[in-house]
Write a protein that holds these residues in place. Structure first.
Motif, PDB file in Angstrom:
ATOM      1  N   GLY A  36      24.508  64.739  80.155  1.00  0.00           N
ATOM      2  CA  GLY A  36      24.202  64.257  81.480  1.00  0.00           C
ATOM      3  C   GLY A  36      25.229  64.784  82.459  1.00  0.00           C
ATOM      4  N   ARG A  37      25.097  64.339  83.678  1.00  0.00           N
ATOM      5  CA  ARG A  37      25.932  64.891  84.730  1.00  0.00           C
ATOM      6  C   ARG A  37      27.137  64.014  85.040  1.00  0.00           C
ATOM      7  N   MET A  38      28.114  64.616  85.630  1.00  0.00           N
ATOM      8  CA  MET A  38      29.243  63.897  86.215  1.00  0.00           C
ATOM      9  C   MET A  38      30.015  63.075  85.194  1.00  0.00           C
ATOM     10  N   PHE A  39      30.359  63.692  84.086  1.00  0.00           N
ATOM     11  CA  PHE A  39      31.141  62.982  83.058  1.00  0.00           C
ATOM     12  C   PHE A  39      32.435  62.447  83.633  1.00  0.00           C
ATOM     13  N   THR A  40      33.030  63.193  84.555  1.00  0.00           N
ATOM     14  CA  THR A  40      34.307  62.765  85.128  1.00  0.00           C
ATOM     15  C   THR A  40      34.159  61.578  86.075  1.00  0.00           C
ATOM     16  N   SER A  41      32.944  61.142  86.310  1.00  0.00           N
ATOM     17  CA  SER A  41      32.729  59.949  87.133  1.00  0.00           C
ATOM     18  C   SER A  41      32.871  58.661  86.334  1.00  0.00           C
ATOM     19  N   TYR A  42      33.040  58.792  85.033  1.00  0.00           N
ATOM     20  CA  TYR A  42      33.026  57.625  84.162  1.00  0.00           C
ATOM     21  C   TYR A  42      34.368  57.387  83.492  1.00  0.00           C
ATOM     22  N   ALA A  43      34.846  56.152  83.593  1.00  0.00           N
ATOM     23  CA  ALA A  43      35.868  55.718  82.666  1.00  0.00           C
ATOM     24  C   ALA A  43      35.189  55.526  81.314  1.00  0.00           C
ATOM     25  N   MET A  44      35.930  55.728  80.256  1.00  0.00           N
ATOM     26  CA  MET A  44      35.356  55.631  78.916  1.00  0.00           C
ATOM     27  C   MET A  44      36.104  54.595  78.091  1.00  0.00           C
ATOM     28  N   GLY A  45      35.381  54.008  77.164  1.00  0.00           N
ATOM     29  CA  GLY A  45      35.998  53.003  76.305  1.00  0.00           C
ATOM     30  C   GLY A  45      35.491  53.115  74.881  1.00  0.00           C
ATOM     31  N   TRP A  46      36.300  52.597  73.971  1.00  0.00           N
ATOM     32  CA  TRP A  46      35.886  52.412  72.584  1.00  0.00           C
ATOM     33  C   TRP A  46      35.906  50.911  72.281  1.00  0.00           C
ATOM     34  N   PHE A  47      34.866  50.470  71.614  1.00  0.00           N
ATOM     35  CA  PHE A  47      34.757  49.090  71.159  1.00  0.00           C
ATOM     36  C   PHE A  47      34.392  49.114  69.684  1.00  0.00           C
ATOM     37  N   ARG A  48      34.548  47.993  69.023  1.00  0.00           N
ATOM     38  CA  ARG A  48      34.150  47.914  67.611  1.00  0.00           C
ATOM     39  C   ARG A  48      33.576  46.543  67.310  1.00  0.00           C
ATOM     40  N   GLN A  49      32.701  46.527  66.316  1.00  0.00           N
ATOM     41  CA  GLN A  49      32.069  45.283  65.910  1.00  0.00           C
ATOM     42  C   GLN A  49      32.011  45.210  64.403  1.00  0.00           C
ATOM     43  N   ALA A  50      32.675  44.216  63.862  1.00  0.00           N
ATOM     44  CA  ALA A  50      32.643  43.956  62.429  1.00  0.00           C
ATOM     45  C   ALA A  50      31.479  43.018  62.118  1.00  0.00           C
ATOM     46  N   PRO A  51      30.996  43.012  60.875  1.00  0.00           N
ATOM     47  CA  PRO A  51      29.869  42.140  60.518  1.00  0.00           C
ATOM     48  C   PRO A  51      30.154  40.680  60.847  1.00  0.00           C
ATOM     49  N   GLY A  52      29.219  40.052  61.533  1.00  0.00           N
ATOM     50  CA  GLY A  52      29.358  38.647  61.864  1.00  0.00           C
ATOM     51  C   GLY A  52      30.313  38.330  62.984  1.00  0.00           C
ATOM     52  N   LYS A  53      30.831  39.367  63.635  1.00  0.00           N
ATOM     53  CA  LYS A  53      31.803  39.144  64.706  1.00  0.00           C
ATOM     54  C   LYS A  53      31.298  39.742  66.007  1.00  0.00           C
ATOM     55  N   GLU A  54      31.951  39.358  67.097  1.00  0.00           N
ATOM     56  CA  GLU A  54      31.606  39.901  68.394  1.00  0.00           C
ATOM     57  C   GLU A  54      32.151  41.321  68.542  1.00  0.00           C
ATOM     58  N   ARG A  55      31.608  42.021  69.520  1.00  0.00           N
ATOM     59  CA  ARG A  55      32.100  43.362  69.822  1.00  0.00           C
ATOM     60  C   ARG A  55      33.429  43.244  70.559  1.00  0.00           C
ATOM     61  N   GLY A  91      49.837  51.706  69.007  1.00  0.00           N
ATOM     62  CA  GLY A  91      50.781  52.408  68.154  1.00  0.00           C
ATOM     63  C   GLY A  91      50.134  53.109  66.974  1.00  0.00           C
ATOM     64  N   ARG A  92      48.878  52.793  66.690  1.00  0.00           N
ATOM     65  CA  ARG A  92      48.174  53.429  65.571  1.00  0.00           C
ATOM     66  C   ARG A  92      47.014  54.307  66.054  1.00  0.00           C
ATOM     67  N   PHE A  93      46.357  53.889  67.126  1.00  0.00           N
ATOM     68  CA  PHE A  93      45.198  54.618  67.651  1.00  0.00           C
ATOM     69  C   PHE A  93      45.575  55.320  68.952  1.00  0.00           C
ATOM     70  N   THR A  94      44.978  56.482  69.177  1.00  0.00           N
ATOM     71  CA  THR A  94      45.175  57.224  70.415  1.00  0.00           C
ATOM     72  C   THR A  94      43.834  57.693  70.950  1.00  0.00           C
ATOM     73  N   MET A  95      43.568  57.333  72.190  1.00  0.00           N
ATOM     74  CA  MET A  95      42.338  57.769  72.850  1.00  0.00           C
ATOM     75  C   MET A  95      42.645  58.912  73.800  1.00  0.00           C
ATOM     76  N   SER A  96      41.758  59.905  73.811  1.00  0.00           N
ATOM     77  CA  SER A  96      41.919  61.038  74.721  1.00  0.00           C
ATOM     78  C   SER A  96      40.543  61.512  75.153  1.00  0.00           C
ATOM     79  N   ARG A  97      40.529  62.384  76.142  1.00  0.00           N
ATOM     80  CA  ARG A  97      39.265  62.958  76.598  1.00  0.00           C
ATOM     81  C   ARG A  97      39.477  64.411  76.990  1.00  0.00           C
ATOM     82  N   ASP A  98      38.422  65.191  76.795  1.00  0.00           N
ATOM     83  CA  ASP A  98      38.392  66.587  77.200  1.00  0.00           C
ATOM     84  C   ASP A  98      37.226  66.710  78.166  1.00  0.00           C
ATOM     85  N   ASN A  99      37.528  66.699  79.459  1.00  0.00           N
ATOM     86  CA  ASN A  99      36.457  66.706  80.457  1.00  0.00           C
ATOM     87  C   ASN A  99      35.700  68.026  80.487  1.00  0.00           C
TER      88      ASN A  99
END
Length: 124
Positions: A26-45, A66-74
């Motif tokens: 899609g267009r305008m990827f740089t218009s979006y902040a990005m996030g990562w979420f996770r959901q375990a069985p029986g739990k909320e996201r 300290g364990r995970f690192t998020m990055s982006r390549d626009n």
């Protein structure tokens, strides 16, 4: 509109590493902040990490700091989540998401688009 496709999940032993990718179409990827979420069985996201549109700032949940690192390549319309020192409690389906209205956010309701998720399983 943005379509998001995650990849890179799998089965790993505790202490190991995985790198998740989320490719956006899609267009305008740089218009979006990005996030990562996770959901375990029986739990909320739950929030994992977020990155600003330019990629200059990130914010992490305490449980992954300290364990995970998020990055982006626009140039490639892709975000990444490097996960090191994985623990069994990191087991979940991991989702990437795009937010158009906020510079970044830890709240799932503020994200407009979601991927289908990728399974991460950490064995003890």
């Amino acid at each position: 509109q943005v379509q998001l496709v995650e990849s890179g999940g799998g089965l790993v032993q505790a202490g190991g590493s995985l790198r998740l990718s989320c490719a956006a179409s899609g267009r305008m990827f740089t218009s979006y902040a990005m996030g990562w979420f996770r959901q375990a069985p029986g739990k909320e996201r739950d929030f994992v990490a977020t990155i600003t549109r330019s990629g200059t700032s990130t914010y992490y949940a305490d449980s992954v700091k300290g364990r995970f690192t998020m990055s982006r390549d626009n140039a490639k319309n892709t975000v990444y989540l490097q996960m090191n020192s994985l623990k069994p409690e990191d087991t979940a389906v991991y989702y990437c998401a795009a937010a158009s209205r906020m510079p970044f956010s830890i709240k799932s309701k503020e994200y407009d688009y979601w991927g289908q998720g990728t399974q991460v399983t950490v064995s003890s």
